[in-house]
Design a protein around this motif. Structure first.
Motif, mmCIF file in Angstrom:
data_model
loop_
_atom_site.group_PDB
_atom_site.id
_atom_site.type_symbol
_atom_site.label_atom_id
_atom_site.label_comp_id
_atom_site.label_asym_id
_atom_site.label_seq_id
_atom_site.Cartn_x
_atom_site.Cartn_y
_atom_site.Cartn_z
ATOM 1 N N MET A 19 -16.214 2.325 2.801
ATOM 2 C CA MET A 19 -14.884 1.737 3.028
ATOM 3 C C MET A 19 -14.247 2.407 4.319
ATOM 4 O O MET A 19 -13.480 1.928 5.054
ATOM 5 C CB MET A 19 -13.751 1.673 1.958
ATOM 6 C CG MET A 19 -14.265 0.677 0.858
ATOM 7 S SD MET A 19 -14.292 -0.926 0.870
ATOM 8 C CE MET A 19 -12.345 -1.097 0.959
ATOM 9 N N MET A 27 -6.312 -4.601 4.934
ATOM 10 C CA MET A 27 -7.412 -4.979 4.081
ATOM 11 C C MET A 27 -6.873 -5.907 2.847
ATOM 12 O O MET A 27 -5.782 -5.530 2.435
ATOM 13 C CB MET A 27 -8.299 -4.031 3.380
ATOM 14 C CG MET A 27 -9.113 -3.190 4.032
ATOM 15 S SD MET A 27 -10.079 -1.913 3.155
ATOM 16 C CE MET A 27 -9.196 -0.753 4.258
ATOM 17 N N ILE A 29 -7.973 -7.353 -0.870
ATOM 18 C CA ILE A 29 -8.990 -7.315 -1.859
ATOM 19 C C ILE A 29 -8.683 -8.041 -2.913
ATOM 20 O O ILE A 29 -7.570 -7.963 -3.423
ATOM 21 C CB ILE A 29 -8.968 -5.614 -1.929
ATOM 22 C CG1 ILE A 29 -9.461 -4.892 -0.749
ATOM 23 C CG2 ILE A 29 -10.221 -5.493 -3.064
ATOM 24 C CD1 ILE A 29 -9.438 -3.518 -1.039
ATOM 25 N N ASN A 31 -10.081 -9.649 -6.895
ATOM 26 C CA ASN A 31 -11.128 -10.225 -7.710
ATOM 27 C C ASN A 31 -11.153 -11.493 -7.745
ATOM 28 O O ASN A 31 -10.100 -12.303 -7.767
ATOM 29 C CB ASN A 31 -10.995 -9.299 -8.938
ATOM 30 C CG ASN A 31 -9.722 -9.749 -9.761
ATOM 31 O OD1 ASN A 31 -8.762 -9.843 -9.374
ATOM 32 N ND2 ASN A 31 -9.983 -10.272 -11.236
ATOM 33 N N MET A 60 -11.802 -9.338 1.325
ATOM 34 C CA MET A 60 -12.986 -8.988 0.753
ATOM 35 C C MET A 60 -12.855 -9.616 -0.735
ATOM 36 O O MET A 60 -11.811 -9.276 -1.399
ATOM 37 C CB MET A 60 -12.958 -7.301 0.547
ATOM 38 C CG MET A 60 -13.410 -6.838 2.045
ATOM 39 S SD MET A 60 -13.317 -4.908 1.765
ATOM 40 C CE MET A 60 -11.490 -4.803 2.197
ATOM 41 N N PHE A 62 -14.164 -9.521 -4.616
ATOM 42 C CA PHE A 62 -15.311 -8.968 -5.698
ATOM 43 C C PHE A 62 -15.054 -9.728 -6.841
ATOM 44 O O PHE A 62 -14.419 -9.652 -7.913
ATOM 45 C CB PHE A 62 -14.656 -7.596 -6.141
ATOM 46 C CG PHE A 62 -14.537 -6.556 -5.044
ATOM 47 C CD1 PHE A 62 -15.660 -5.625 -5.052
ATOM 48 C CD2 PHE A 62 -13.743 -6.525 -3.758
ATOM 49 C CE1 PHE A 62 -15.671 -4.633 -3.891
ATOM 50 C CE2 PHE A 62 -13.585 -5.601 -2.880
ATOM 51 C CZ PHE A 62 -14.776 -4.802 -2.802
ATOM 52 N N LYS A 129 -4.681 -9.809 -6.275
ATOM 53 C CA LYS A 129 -4.838 -9.430 -5.132
ATOM 54 C C LYS A 129 -4.084 -8.314 -4.446
ATOM 55 O O LYS A 129 -3.191 -8.028 -5.000
ATOM 56 C CB LYS A 129 -4.456 -10.438 -3.965
ATOM 57 C CG LYS A 129 -5.218 -11.873 -4.228
ATOM 58 C CD LYS A 129 -4.834 -13.143 -3.530
ATOM 59 C CE LYS A 129 -3.528 -13.855 -4.372
ATOM 60 N NZ LYS A 129 -3.996 -14.146 -5.715
#
Length: 161
Positions: A19, A27, A29, A31, A60, A62, A129
């Motif tokens: 990272m 960022m 991020i 899931n 990003m 995940f 998020k």
């Protein structure tokens, strides 16, 4: 560990992603899951990625199979699904757990830094998020039902910092 820059999650091809290489970027991020009612949020994530990437935003995803087994595929299947159905061009990481003893270290950090409703550390569902400042500190957690488009004013504010 004090910022997201201290982590090295695995990409879908199982290679490490330091990272640290995103130092100075904002960022987003999340899931994610391919068979969830919130899966169409991939459209919003991709739109935001395209709109703000040149200004310093990194999106990003995940994938996680902990919520209703809504991400059953392997990395290749997940990637193909996201590209075919949503044109995803931002990084997809290796499938992870976000809760429990096997939770990915990055998500343990994100949850600690930005607890959910009533201080809960657990992630409740897919498409939770996190928005991270340029200095690697966590700005805010967003609920699964928060559409990426609803985050634009916060993203613009962080990009202007």
């Amino acid at each position: 560990m004090t910022t997201v820059y201290d982590f090295k999650p695995k990409l879908a091809d199982d290679s490490e992603f330091p990272m640290e290489q995103l130092r100075g970027k904002v960022m987003l991020i999340a899931n994610t899951a391919s068979k969830c009612g919130f899966t169409p949020q991939y459209n919003g994530l991709e739109h935001i990625h395209r709109q703000f990437k040149t200004r310093g935003l990194e999106v990003m995803a995940f994938p996680c199979n902990q919520f209703g087994s809504q991400e059953p595929g392997n990395a290749e299947e997940i990637g193909a699904f996201c590209e075919k159905n949503y044109g995803v061009s931002f990084p997809l990481f290796a499938k992870i757990d976000v809760n429990g003893d096997g939770a990915d270290p990055l998500f343990r950090f994100l949850k600690k830094e930005a607890p959910g409703l009533l201080g809960s550390k657990a992630i409740k569902w897919n498409f939770t998020k996190f928005l991270v400042r340029r200095d690697g500190s966590v700005f805010k957690r967003y609920a699964p039902q928060t559409r990426p488009e609803e985050m634009i004013s916060d993203i613009e504010a962080l990009l202007a910092e």
